[in-house]
Scaffold this motif. Structure first.
Motif, PDB file in Angstrom:
ATOM      1  N   VAL A  54       0.843  -1.188   0.000  1.00 31.48           N
ATOM      2  CA  VAL A  54       0.000   0.000   0.000  1.00 31.48           C
ATOM      3  C   VAL A  54       0.880   1.241   0.000  1.00 31.48           C
ATOM      4  N   VAL A  79      -1.579  -1.003  -4.237  1.00 25.59           N
ATOM      5  CA  VAL A  79      -2.828  -0.239  -4.137  1.00 25.59           C
ATOM      6  C   VAL A  79      -2.549   1.107  -3.491  1.00 25.59           C
ATOM      7  N   ASP A  80      -3.395   2.065  -3.786  1.00 23.81           N
ATOM      8  CA  ASP A  80      -3.286   3.389  -3.177  1.00 23.81           C
ATOM      9  C   ASP A  80      -3.872   3.373  -1.775  1.00 23.81           C
ATOM     10  N   GLY A  81      -3.148   3.960  -0.847  1.00 24.84           N
ATOM     11  CA  GLY A  81      -3.614   4.040   0.521  1.00 24.84           C
ATOM     12  C   GLY A  81      -4.364   5.317   0.807  1.00 24.84           C
ATOM     13  N   GLY A  82      -4.649   5.526   2.095  1.00 27.92           N
ATOM     14  CA  GLY A  82      -5.384   6.702   2.525  1.00 27.92           C
ATOM     15  C   GLY A  82      -4.535   7.606   3.391  1.00 27.92           C
ATOM     16  N   ASP A  87      -6.886   3.655   7.110  1.00 27.69           N
ATOM     17  CA  ASP A  87      -7.478   3.874   5.793  1.00 27.69           C
ATOM     18  C   ASP A  87      -6.716   3.080   4.731  1.00 27.69           C
ATOM     19  N   SER A  88      -5.409   3.024   4.877  1.00 26.18           N
ATOM     20  CA  SER A  88      -4.583   2.288   3.923  1.00 26.18           C
ATOM     21  C   SER A  88      -4.834   0.790   4.007  1.00 26.18           C
ATOM     22  N   GLU A  90      -7.483  -0.652   5.149  1.00 25.60           N
ATOM     23  CA  GLU A  90      -8.845  -0.915   4.683  1.00 25.60           C
ATOM     24  C   GLU A  90      -8.910  -0.968   3.157  1.00 25.60           C
ATOM     25  N   ALA A  91      -8.134  -0.108   2.485  1.00 25.78           N
ATOM     26  CA  ALA A  91      -8.092  -0.142   1.025  1.00 25.78           C
ATOM     27  C   ALA A  91      -7.530  -1.474   0.533  1.00 25.78           C
ATOM     28  N   ALA A  92      -6.539  -1.991   1.236  1.00 22.75           N
ATOM     29  CA  ALA A  92      -5.950  -3.277   0.845  1.00 22.75           C
ATOM     30  C   ALA A  92      -6.886  -4.445   1.137  1.00 22.75           C
ATOM     31  N   ALA A  94      -9.922  -4.671   0.688  1.00 24.07           N
ATOM     32  CA  ALA A  94     -10.860  -4.850  -0.427  1.00 24.07           C
ATOM     33  C   ALA A  94     -10.266  -5.697  -1.547  1.00 24.07           C
ATOM     34  N   ARG A  95      -8.945  -5.874  -1.533  1.00 23.79           N
ATOM     35  CA  ARG A  95      -8.263  -6.628  -2.583  1.00 23.79           C
ATOM     36  C   ARG A  95      -7.794  -8.016  -2.124  1.00 23.79           C
TER      37      ARG A  95
END
Length: 246
Positions: A54, A79-82, A87-88, A90-92, A94-95
């Motif tokens: 991330v 992946v792009d983080g937050g 937040d970062s 959580e973005a990961a 999803a993958r």
């Protein structure tokens, strides 16, 4: 065999690192970027089916220029983080592949990780459902005010300093993040704790340090030389006793 997806957060601002050229995950260390040391320890393991790195969106172009070949060859997802760590992660999440049984989160800035330690924390998580590395606090703790004056001495009894890797059953971590409601935890265990689930602590190592400053970077250079060496086997193997530089 349990299957693990690994998330490596590297989207922080590196405000304490104070380097105009590098953020701490991308600084060179023993010939390669810090984040690569962290990622490569999980790649090639039979029980790891996915590694997700991330990064900050603002680093995307520079990262692609410097590391696109590494990512392609090693099969790492980026992946792009937050704005914040949660937040970062959580973005990961999803993958994460649905066939993963466990999710492991390991700091990109903790490059001094040994294979045997990964085995240990994976086994602990498989047994308990949630496990993290941590160290018992050894020093004397002081709480200070805004003027850097001591307010009190804090008892260190039962206090541990959390490390990574932190490993959780996949659905447990997904459920915990689904109930986060914007809460900004400083590690994944805190998110799981908030939903009332127990997290086991496994004794880590002082060598498993996190790079936050230039001084940490210099310490990490030395720590890498002191890591447990792999034990190779086989008849007549010259390094069968494990005497092999890492």
């Amino acid at each position: 065999m349990a299957k693990f997806s690994v998330i490596i957060p590297a989207a922080g601002r590196s405000s304490r690192f104070k380097d105009k050229h590098y953020k701490k995950p991308f600084v060179p260390l023993a010939g390669k970027a810090v984040w690569l040391h962290s990622a490569e320890k999980f790649l090639g393991r039979d029980d790891v089916i996915q590694v997700i790195l991330v990064i900050s969106p603002e680093d995307r172009d520079d990262f692609k220029f410097k590391f696109s070949s590494n990512v392609a060859i090693l099969g790492i997802e980026v992946v792009d983080g937050g704005r914040e760590r949660c937040d970062s992660v959580e973005a990961a999440l999803a993958r994460v592949k649905p066939e993963a049984d466990f999710i492991c989160v390991h700091d990109a800035a903790r490059p001094c990780i040994a294979d045997a330690w990964i085995d240990k924390i994976f086994q602990a998580a498989d047994k308990t459902g949630a496990a993290i590395f941590a160290l018992p606090v050894a020093g004397t703790l002081k709480r200070v005010d805004s003027q850097q004056r001591i307010e009190e001495t804090v008892s260190r009894d039962n206090l541990w300093e959390a490390q990574t890797p932190q490993v959780f059953r996949r659905q447990l971590l997904l459920d915990a993040y689904a109930k986060r409601d914007g809460f900004q935890a400083t590690d994944e265990a805190q998110v799981v704790e908030r939903i009332g689930q127990p997290v086991s602590v496994v004794a880590g190592s002082p060598l498993n340090l996190k790079i936050a400053t230039k001084e940490d970077q210099r310490l990490a250079e030395q720590a890498m030389k002191a890591l447990p060496k792999p034990k190779l086997s086989g008849p007549g193997h010259p390094f069968a006793d494990g005497d092999l530089w890492r």
